[in-house]
Design a protein around this motif. Structure first.
Motif, PDB file in Angstrom:
ATOM      1  N   GLN A   3     -10.947   8.128  40.128  1.00 55.77           N
ATOM      2  CA  GLN A   3     -11.097   6.831  40.765  1.00 55.77           C
ATOM      3  C   GLN A   3     -12.177   6.856  41.826  1.00 55.77           C
ATOM      4  O   GLN A   3     -12.442   5.855  42.461  1.00 55.77           O
ATOM      5  CB  GLN A   3      -9.772   6.423  41.442  1.00 55.77           C
ATOM      6  N   GLY A   4     -12.771   7.985  42.089  1.00 57.34           N
ATOM      7  CA  GLY A   4     -13.695   8.117  43.196  1.00 57.34           C
ATOM      8  C   GLY A   4     -12.980   8.847  44.311  1.00 57.34           C
ATOM      9  O   GLY A   4     -11.764   8.895  44.352  1.00 57.34           O
ATOM     10  N   THR A   5     -13.727   9.406  45.178  1.00 50.10           N
ATOM     11  CA  THR A   5     -13.150  10.171  46.255  1.00 50.10           C
ATOM     12  C   THR A   5     -12.928   9.273  47.455  1.00 50.10           C
ATOM     13  O   THR A   5     -13.825   8.560  47.877  1.00 50.10           O
ATOM     14  CB  THR A   5     -14.093  11.326  46.655  1.00 50.10           C
ATOM     15  N   ILE A   6     -11.734   9.310  47.992  1.00 56.41           N
ATOM     16  CA  ILE A   6     -11.440   8.575  49.215  1.00 56.41           C
ATOM     17  C   ILE A   6     -11.790   9.488  50.374  1.00 56.41           C
ATOM     18  O   ILE A   6     -11.260  10.584  50.494  1.00 56.41           O
ATOM     19  CB  ILE A   6      -9.956   8.176  49.292  1.00 56.41           C
ATOM     20  N   LEU A  25      -1.804   2.992  52.547  1.00 50.36           N
ATOM     21  CA  LEU A  25      -2.147   1.620  52.188  1.00 50.36           C
ATOM     22  C   LEU A  25      -3.223   1.594  51.103  1.00 50.36           C
ATOM     23  O   LEU A  25      -3.125   0.851  50.128  1.00 50.36           O
ATOM     24  CB  LEU A  25      -2.615   0.845  53.417  1.00 50.36           C
ATOM     25  N   VAL A  26      -4.238   2.438  51.252  1.00 55.27           N
ATOM     26  CA  VAL A  26      -5.293   2.511  50.234  1.00 55.27           C
ATOM     27  C   VAL A  26      -4.704   3.016  48.918  1.00 55.27           C
ATOM     28  O   VAL A  26      -5.049   2.504  47.852  1.00 55.27           O
ATOM     29  CB  VAL A  26      -6.472   3.376  50.720  1.00 55.27           C
ATOM     30  N   ALA A  27      -3.804   3.978  48.992  1.00 61.60           N
ATOM     31  CA  ALA A  27      -3.146   4.461  47.775  1.00 61.60           C
ATOM     32  C   ALA A  27      -2.349   3.344  47.115  1.00 61.60           C
ATOM     33  O   ALA A  27      -2.310   3.246  45.884  1.00 61.60           O
ATOM     34  CB  ALA A  27      -2.243   5.647  48.109  1.00 61.60           C
ATOM     35  N   GLN A  28      -1.752   2.487  47.919  1.00 64.41           N
ATOM     36  CA  GLN A  28      -1.017   1.344  47.386  1.00 64.41           C
ATOM     37  C   GLN A  28      -1.977   0.395  46.655  1.00 64.41           C
ATOM     38  O   GLN A  28      -1.665  -0.089  45.567  1.00 64.41           O
ATOM     39  CB  GLN A  28      -0.307   0.617  48.519  1.00 64.41           C
ATOM     40  N   TYR A  29      -3.142   0.136  47.248  1.00 62.28           N
ATOM     41  CA  TYR A  29      -4.151  -0.687  46.581  1.00 62.28           C
ATOM     42  C   TYR A  29      -4.556  -0.060  45.251  1.00 62.28           C
ATOM     43  O   TYR A  29      -4.704  -0.748  44.244  1.00 62.28           O
ATOM     44  CB  TYR A  29      -5.412  -0.857  47.434  1.00 62.28           C
ATOM     45  N   MET A  30      -4.765   1.268  45.262  1.00 60.59           N
ATOM     46  CA  MET A  30      -5.167   1.969  44.039  1.00 60.59           C
ATOM     47  C   MET A  30      -4.098   1.817  42.956  1.00 60.59           C
ATOM     48  O   MET A  30      -4.411   1.543  41.801  1.00 60.59           O
ATOM     49  CB  MET A  30      -5.398   3.458  44.311  1.00 60.59           C
TER      50      MET A  30
END
Length: 115
Positions: A3-6, A25-30
């Motif tokens: 998915q790309g590197t966060i 939160l970003v993981a939730q978006y993913m």
């Protein structure tokens, strides 16, 4: 499925808990994006384009997510994509488009629900 590197922006010990919450939160978006939620695709574009939630600004990733959101019917995503494109090189835009195609291939079943 890449998915790309966060890239989290480093902080002090007092900020570690906040960064963990942002990461969640970003993981939730993913996760929502992987389930076909076009709003989550737009949210990811916003996060990467602004550096929100403790992430470093990454216009290539932002363009990728805005592109996917636009394909999913988020009208504002096309405008956001065009706006950040002004600050990107042709090579960066090509890379973002390649990543979007890769994501679509890797998530073919889910992408049908997004579109």
């Amino acid at each position: 499925m890449n998915q790309g590197t966060i890239k989290l922006v480093g902080g002090t010990d007092t900020q570690a808990g906040e960064l963990a919450a942002y990461d969640a939160l970003v993981a939730q978006y993913m996760g929502a994006a992987e389930q076909g939620c076009s709003e989550a695709l737009l949210d990811l574009g916003m996060v990467f384009s602004t550096g929100a939630h403790g992430l470093a600004v990454d216009l290539v990733e932002a363009h990728k997510w805005f592109n996917l959101a636009a394909v999913g019917g988020q009208d504002s995503a096309a405008n956001c994509r065009a706006e950040i494109s002004e600050d990107m090189t042709a090579r960066e835009i090509a890379e973002a488009q390649r990543r979007a195609r890769e994501w679509l291939r890797a998530n073919a079943d889910r992408a049908r629900r997004v579109a």
